[in-house]
Write a protein that holds these residues in place. Structure first.
Motif, PDB file in Angstrom:
ATOM      1  N   ASP A  65      45.551  26.154  48.140  1.00 28.80           N
ATOM      2  CA  ASP A  65      44.609  25.321  47.393  1.00 28.80           C
ATOM      3  C   ASP A  65      43.190  25.885  47.463  1.00 28.80           C
ATOM      4  O   ASP A  65      42.454  25.854  46.472  1.00 28.80           O
ATOM      5  N   GLU A  66      42.804  26.393  48.632  1.00 29.54           N
ATOM      6  CA  GLU A  66      41.470  26.988  48.756  1.00 29.54           C
ATOM      7  C   GLU A  66      41.344  28.236  47.881  1.00 29.54           C
ATOM      8  O   GLU A  66      40.319  28.446  47.226  1.00 29.54           O
ATOM      9  N   PHE A  67      42.392  29.065  47.873  1.00 30.10           N
ATOM     10  CA  PHE A  67      42.379  30.229  46.982  1.00 30.10           C
ATOM     11  C   PHE A  67      42.287  29.781  45.527  1.00 30.10           C
ATOM     12  O   PHE A  67      41.504  30.313  44.741  1.00 30.10           O
ATOM     13  N   GLN A  68      43.080  28.793  45.145  1.00 26.07           N
ATOM     14  CA  GLN A  68      43.089  28.285  43.764  1.00 26.07           C
ATOM     15  C   GLN A  68      41.685  27.821  43.361  1.00 26.07           C
ATOM     16  O   GLN A  68      41.206  28.140  42.282  1.00 26.07           O
ATOM     17  N   GLN A  69      41.032  27.066  44.245  1.00 19.70           N
ATOM     18  CA  GLN A  69      39.689  26.568  43.957  1.00 19.70           C
ATOM     19  C   GLN A  69      38.685  27.714  43.841  1.00 19.70           C
ATOM     20  O   GLN A  69      37.802  27.687  42.975  1.00 19.70           O
ATOM     21  N   GLU A  70      38.819  28.716  44.694  1.00 18.60           N
ATOM     22  CA  GLU A  70      37.895  29.859  44.649  1.00 18.60           C
ATOM     23  C   GLU A  70      38.100  30.678  43.374  1.00 18.60           C
ATOM     24  O   GLU A  70      37.136  31.123  42.753  1.00 18.60           O
ATOM     25  N   VAL A  71      39.340  30.862  42.960  1.00 17.29           N
ATOM     26  CA  VAL A  71      39.617  31.597  41.716  1.00 17.29           C
ATOM     27  C   VAL A  71      39.050  30.814  40.527  1.00 17.29           C
ATOM     28  O   VAL A  71      38.441  31.396  39.627  1.00 17.29           O
ATOM     29  N   ARG A  72      39.227  29.505  40.523  1.00 17.24           N
ATOM     30  CA  ARG A  72      38.669  28.681  39.439  1.00 17.24           C
ATOM     31  C   ARG A  72      37.147  28.823  39.397  1.00 17.24           C
ATOM     32  O   ARG A  72      36.566  29.037  38.330  1.00 17.24           O
ATOM     33  N   ALA A  73      36.493  28.698  40.554  1.00 17.82           N
ATOM     34  CA  ALA A  73      35.031  28.807  40.604  1.00 17.82           C
ATOM     35  C   ALA A  73      34.574  30.184  40.130  1.00 17.82           C
ATOM     36  O   ALA A  73      33.606  30.301  39.369  1.00 17.82           O
ATOM     37  N   THR A  75      36.161  32.195  38.073  1.00 14.05           N
ATOM     38  CA  THR A  75      36.410  32.277  36.632  1.00 14.05           C
ATOM     39  C   THR A  75      35.344  31.507  35.864  1.00 14.05           C
ATOM     40  O   THR A  75      34.838  31.984  34.837  1.00 14.05           O
ATOM     41  N   GLU A  76      34.978  30.334  36.348  1.00 10.53           N
ATOM     42  CA  GLU A  76      33.925  29.551  35.694  1.00 10.53           C
ATOM     43  C   GLU A  76      32.595  30.300  35.724  1.00 10.53           C
ATOM     44  O   GLU A  76      31.838  30.272  34.744  1.00 10.53           O
ATOM     45  N   ARG A  77      32.316  31.022  36.815  1.00 13.53           N
ATOM     46  CA  ARG A  77      31.089  31.834  36.892  1.00 13.53           C
ATOM     47  C   ARG A  77      31.126  32.965  35.861  1.00 13.53           C
ATOM     48  O   ARG A  77      30.125  33.244  35.198  1.00 13.53           O
ATOM     49  N   ILE A  78      32.281  33.619  35.745  1.00 12.05           N
ATOM     50  CA  ILE A  78      32.420  34.709  34.768  1.00 12.05           C
ATOM     51  C   ILE A  78      32.166  34.179  33.355  1.00 12.05           C
ATOM     52  O   ILE A  78      31.413  34.776  32.580  1.00 12.05           O
ATOM     53  N   VAL A  79      32.787  33.056  33.019  1.00 10.53           N
ATOM     54  CA  VAL A  79      32.622  32.475  31.677  1.00 10.53           C
ATOM     55  C   VAL A  79      31.162  32.081  31.453  1.00 10.53           C
ATOM     56  O   VAL A  79      30.583  32.374  30.400  1.00 10.53           O
ATOM     57  N   ALA A  80      30.546  31.438  32.416  1.00 13.44           N
ATOM     58  CA  ALA A  80      29.146  31.029  32.267  1.00 13.44           C
ATOM     59  C   ALA A  80      28.229  32.237  32.097  1.00 13.44           C
ATOM     60  O   ALA A  80      27.291  32.205  31.282  1.00 13.44           O
ATOM     61  N   SER A  81      28.502  33.318  32.819  1.00 13.96           N
ATOM     62  CA  SER A  81      27.636  34.496  32.712  1.00 13.96           C
ATOM     63  C   SER A  81      27.784  35.192  31.365  1.00 13.96           C
ATOM     64  O   SER A  81      26.834  35.786  30.871  1.00 13.96           O
ATOM     65  N   PRO A  90      34.932  24.186  22.611  1.00 12.33           N
ATOM     66  CA  PRO A  90      35.742  23.624  23.698  1.00 12.33           C
ATOM     67  C   PRO A  90      36.431  24.742  24.478  1.00 12.33           C
ATOM     68  O   PRO A  90      37.070  25.610  23.881  1.00 12.33           O
ATOM     69  N   VAL A  91      36.265  24.716  25.793  1.00 16.74           N
ATOM     70  CA  VAL A  91      36.859  25.728  26.667  1.00 16.74           C
ATOM     71  C   VAL A  91      37.734  25.026  27.693  1.00 16.74           C
ATOM     72  O   VAL A  91      37.299  24.071  28.341  1.00 16.74           O
ATOM     73  N   GLU A  92      38.967  25.491  27.818  1.00 19.02           N
ATOM     74  CA  GLU A  92      39.874  24.978  28.840  1.00 19.02           C
ATOM     75  C   GLU A  92      40.248  26.127  29.768  1.00 19.02           C
ATOM     76  O   GLU A  92      40.519  27.235  29.310  1.00 19.02           O
ATOM     77  N   PHE A  93      40.278  25.829  31.061  1.00 18.95           N
ATOM     78  CA  PHE A  93      40.618  26.828  32.070  1.00 18.95           C
ATOM     79  C   PHE A  93      42.049  26.624  32.535  1.00 18.95           C
ATOM     80  O   PHE A  93      42.469  25.497  32.799  1.00 18.95           O
TER      81      PHE A  93
END
Length: 151
Positions: A65-73, A75-81, A90-93
């Motif tokens: 779960d910690e890995f999953q959360q870190e990968v999501r975060a 990915t969200e940073r990559i998309v935001a940048s 609309p963006v879905e992860f």
């Protein structure tokens, strides 16, 4: 853990930490805007490719779960940048503990378009297409756009 991606329409893009996938993300967002549809960002990961959670002590092993959360975060940073606020888009992860080809091919079953970079994080720089891009071109259930780098 999610291992398959099921969507109903839209543009799918495979994202990892490579420059090629960042370019694919920008092109996929442009396509989704043109088509007035959802952008589905797919990030497949394994223990080998997942970024380590920053708050995990050096001698500890993070949970799945910690890995999953870190990968999501991440990915969200990559998309935001790359896309900023992506207003009106609309963006879905879809963060998937799965090999990349399987995640992208499962997403292609419901997608209008699949966008991938020409090469990801693999180690064979001399190839014209990366192995993931090649598998998507050969086996996807929707049209595939392979994005080459800017030259």
């Amino acid at each position: 853990m999610i291992q398959r991606v099921e969507i109903d329409g839209g543009v799918v893009v495979g994202v990892d930490s490579s420059a090629s996938s960042a370019r694919a993300l920008v092109v996929a967002a442009e396509e989704a805007r043109r088509r007035n549809t959802t952008l589905h960002v797919v990030r497949a990961w394994s223990l080998r490719t997942a970024p380590r959670p920053a708050d995990c002590p050096p001698n500890a092993v993070p949970s799945m779960d910690e890995f999953q959360q870190e990968v999501r975060a991440d990915t969200e940073r990559i998309v935001a940048s790359k896309l900023g606020e992506h207003e009106g888009l609309p963006v879905e992860f879809h963060i998937v503990h799965s090999p990349s080809p399987q995640a992208l091919l499962s997403a292609s079953k419901g997608a209008d378009l699949l966008v991938v970079g020409h090469r990801g994080r693999g180690g064979f720089a001399g190839l014209m297409l990366g192995s993931v891009a090649e598998q998507c071109v050969r086996h996807a259930a929707c049209p595939v756009l392979v994005v080459r780098p800017n030259v």
